[in-house]
Design an enzyme around this catalytic site. Structure first.
Site, PDB file in Angstrom:
ATOM      1  N   LYS A 151       0.859  -1.187   0.000  1.00 30.80           N
ATOM      2  CA  LYS A 151       0.000   0.000   0.000  1.00 30.80           C
ATOM      3  C   LYS A 151       0.886   1.224   0.000  1.00 30.80           C
ATOM      4  O   LYS A 151       1.975   1.233   0.589  1.00 30.80           O
ATOM      5  CB  LYS A 151      -0.903   0.029   1.243  1.00 30.80           C
ATOM      6  CG  LYS A 151      -1.716   1.321   1.369  1.00 30.80           C
ATOM      7  CD  LYS A 151      -2.512   1.399   2.669  1.00 30.80           C
ATOM      8  CE  LYS A 151      -3.230   2.747   2.744  1.00 30.80           C
ATOM      9  NZ  LYS A 151      -4.046   2.889   3.974  1.00 30.80           N
ATOM     10  N   GLU A 203      -8.924  11.444  12.797  1.00 31.74           N
ATOM     11  CA  GLU A 203      -8.143  10.237  13.104  1.00 31.74           C
ATOM     12  C   GLU A 203      -7.224  10.427  14.309  1.00 31.74           C
ATOM     13  O   GLU A 203      -6.293  11.240  14.289  1.00 31.74           O
ATOM     14  CB  GLU A 203      -7.304   9.821  11.891  1.00 31.74           C
ATOM     15  CG  GLU A 203      -6.591   8.504  12.084  1.00 31.74           C
ATOM     16  CD  GLU A 203      -6.030   7.943  10.802  1.00 31.74           C
ATOM     17  OE1 GLU A 203      -5.432   6.848  10.839  1.00 31.74           O
ATOM     18  OE2 GLU A 203      -6.195   8.581   9.742  1.00 31.74           O
ATOM     19  N   GLU A 247      -7.303  -2.232   2.431  1.00 28.65           N
ATOM     20  CA  GLU A 247      -6.591  -1.003   2.763  1.00 28.65           C
ATOM     21  C   GLU A 247      -6.564  -0.789   4.275  1.00 28.65           C
ATOM     22  O   GLU A 247      -5.545  -0.380   4.841  1.00 28.65           O
ATOM     23  CB  GLU A 247      -7.274   0.188   2.072  1.00 28.65           C
ATOM     24  CG  GLU A 247      -6.602   1.522   2.331  1.00 28.65           C
ATOM     25  CD  GLU A 247      -7.351   2.683   1.702  1.00 28.65           C
ATOM     26  OE1 GLU A 247      -7.108   3.831   2.128  1.00 28.65           O
ATOM     27  OE2 GLU A 247      -8.178   2.443   0.792  1.00 28.65           O
ATOM     28  N   GLU A 383     -11.871  10.657  -4.307  1.00 29.78           N
ATOM     29  CA  GLU A 383     -11.738  10.555  -2.850  1.00 29.78           C
ATOM     30  C   GLU A 383     -10.941  11.730  -2.285  1.00 29.78           C
ATOM     31  O   GLU A 383     -11.313  12.312  -1.267  1.00 29.78           O
ATOM     32  CB  GLU A 383     -11.073   9.235  -2.464  1.00 29.78           C
ATOM     33  CG  GLU A 383     -10.885   9.081  -0.957  1.00 29.78           C
ATOM     34  CD  GLU A 383     -10.295   7.743  -0.576  1.00 29.78           C
ATOM     35  OE1 GLU A 383      -9.470   7.728   0.362  1.00 29.78           O
ATOM     36  OE2 GLU A 383     -10.654   6.724  -1.194  1.00 29.78           O
ATOM     37  N   LYS A 387     -12.209  14.661   0.427  1.00 33.82           N
ATOM     38  CA  LYS A 387     -11.487  15.003   1.656  1.00 33.82           C
ATOM     39  C   LYS A 387     -11.160  16.497   1.711  1.00 33.82           C
ATOM     40  O   LYS A 387     -11.178  17.105   2.781  1.00 33.82           O
ATOM     41  CB  LYS A 387     -10.223  14.153   1.768  1.00 33.82           C
ATOM     42  CG  LYS A 387     -10.522  12.682   2.034  1.00 33.82           C
ATOM     43  CD  LYS A 387      -9.278  11.827   1.994  1.00 33.82           C
ATOM     44  CE  LYS A 387      -9.601  10.375   2.354  1.00 33.82           C
ATOM     45  NZ  LYS A 387      -8.421   9.486   2.240  1.00 33.82           N
TER      46      LYS A 387
END
Length: 398
Positions: A151, A203, A247, A383, A387
């Site tokens: 990744k 997060e 992911e 995406e 964001k």
């Protein structure tokens, strides 16, 4: 003494009405820490892990000394250090660690202030859509070619030139109210007081309370929908998405590997859950543990975990090299860490995403997407756009 003005707060911006150039803010669990001035700070390029405890110890001595002017905080706020770590410790952006001269706890604004926005005089995507999607294809080709890279997170920036500087209290109030359980932050990154790194991260990188450790990584994203039924369908699809589950699993695996040697116990969920913001759904896993060594501070843990595969990739060294070759800019504080640590070693650090670097009338927003086998370049670009909307909403530019 440098105390905050006792003016009645605006009902929408709340105590943030008193936010001035040079001030700092970090919010967590609905509580805001508003710092003013600088009692002590780390020297440029000083070792972050080694200097934090020293700064806090020296600050405690200064405040307790015979020349102290009296209490230097309000509302029961403890002595603590506010910090901002760059994505790359070897890059041009230095780590910033400061003990504020004064500190107070503040509550979230009671309402959402109107977004006055402004005119955009200039706009530049770096890279543009075609360049970003080509970068995703190159990343996928590299994964297929060597087989070791599982990744990487590929990001882009949006540079805006506005007709006037940001109204920081308004923007921060909107970010905070839109994400009350997240981590809204703003720290000056130069001595002018006009140069800021700010955002609202959903997060949690790490929280430490005594021996208790909590980490809440997010990876796997879908845009929300205004229709409740469609929004619920999107959330269920995200939970069932093999690409997004992969992911996310890569991130959880790396965090578990970093934390388990440091913890007496560690509880890692077998399946991710859902975390939402005003704009997005994320896959999230709440990981909790008990430290084996109580001397390990929140900042020590942040350094040990950063950067997670949620913002870099896996294996970390391979992902770093790939990112450096694919991204045509330095990340600076984007995808770094922002938070606080106190004299007991407790603290909370968030991943510095959903962010912008504001200097005068120029604002640079950054966002990334996790690239794994099965990623679709066009969807990854979308995406990153979703964001970016977190900060664009707060700026009133949508």
């Amino acid at each position: 003494m440098d105390m905050l003005a006792r003016t009645p707060p605006d009902p929408c911006t709340g105590d943030l009405a008193g936010f001035q150039p040079g001030d700092s803010l970090f919010t967590t669990q609905g509580l805001g820490l508003h710092g003013r001035g600088c009692l002590l700070q780390a020297a440029p390029r000083e070792d972050v892990g080694a200097c934090a405890a020293r700064l806090l110890a020296q600050a405690a001595e200064l405040r307790a000394g015979p020349d102290a002017a009296g209490p230097a905080d309000e509302g029961g706020a403890p002595l603590l250090l506010l910090g901002l770590l760059p994505y790359d410790a070897a890059g041009p952006a230095p780590a910033l660690l400061r003990v504020p001269r004064t500190l107070r706890r503040i509550a979230a604004p009671g309402g959402l202030p109107p977004a006055r926005g402004g005119a955009i005089l200039g706009r530049r995507e770096h890279p543009d859509r075609s360049g970003y999607e080509q970068g995703v294809r190159a990343a996928l080709a590299q994964m297929n070619r060597d087989g070791g890279l599982r990744k990487l997170v590929l990001s882009r920036t949006l540079e805006l030139e506005l007709d006037r500087p940001l109204d920081l209290p308004e923007v921060l109030a909107r970010l905070w109210r839109a994400s009350p359980q997240g981590h809204t932050y703003a720290l000056p990154v130069s001595d002018t007081g006009q140069d800021y790194f700010l955002g609202a991260s959903p997060e949690l990188l790490v929280r430490r309370e005594g021996r208790r450790v909590r980490v809440h990584p997010l990876a796997g994203t879908a845009a929300r929908h205004p229709d409740a039924a469609e929004d619920a369908r999107i959330a269920r699809a995200l939970l069932d998405s093999p690409k997004d589950r992969l992911e996310h699993a890569v991130v959880v695996e790396a965090i578990e590997a970093a934390l388990r040697p440091l913890c007496r116990t560690l509880d890692v969920p077998t399946r991710p859950g859902l975390t939402s913001t005003a704009r997005l759904w994320h896959l999230g896993s709440l990981i909790e543990g008990e430290l084996a060594d109580p001397a390990i501070s929140a900042l020590d843990l942040a350094i040990a975990l950063h950067p997670t595969p949620a913002v870099c990739g896996l294996p970390t060294a391979d992902a770093r090299r790939a990112i450096a070759g694919l991204e045509p800019f330095e990340r600076g504080y984007f995808a770094g860490a922002v938070g606080w640590c106190d004299t007991a070693g407790d603290g909370a650090w968030a991943v510095s995403i959903r962010c912008a670097h504001a200097c005068g009338r120029r604002v640079t927003l950054s966002a990334g997407a996790g690239i794994v086998p099965g990623s679709v370049p066009e969807l990854e670009y979308q995406e990153t756009g979703n964001k970016l909307r977190t900060v664009l909403d707060a700026l009133g530019l949508l």
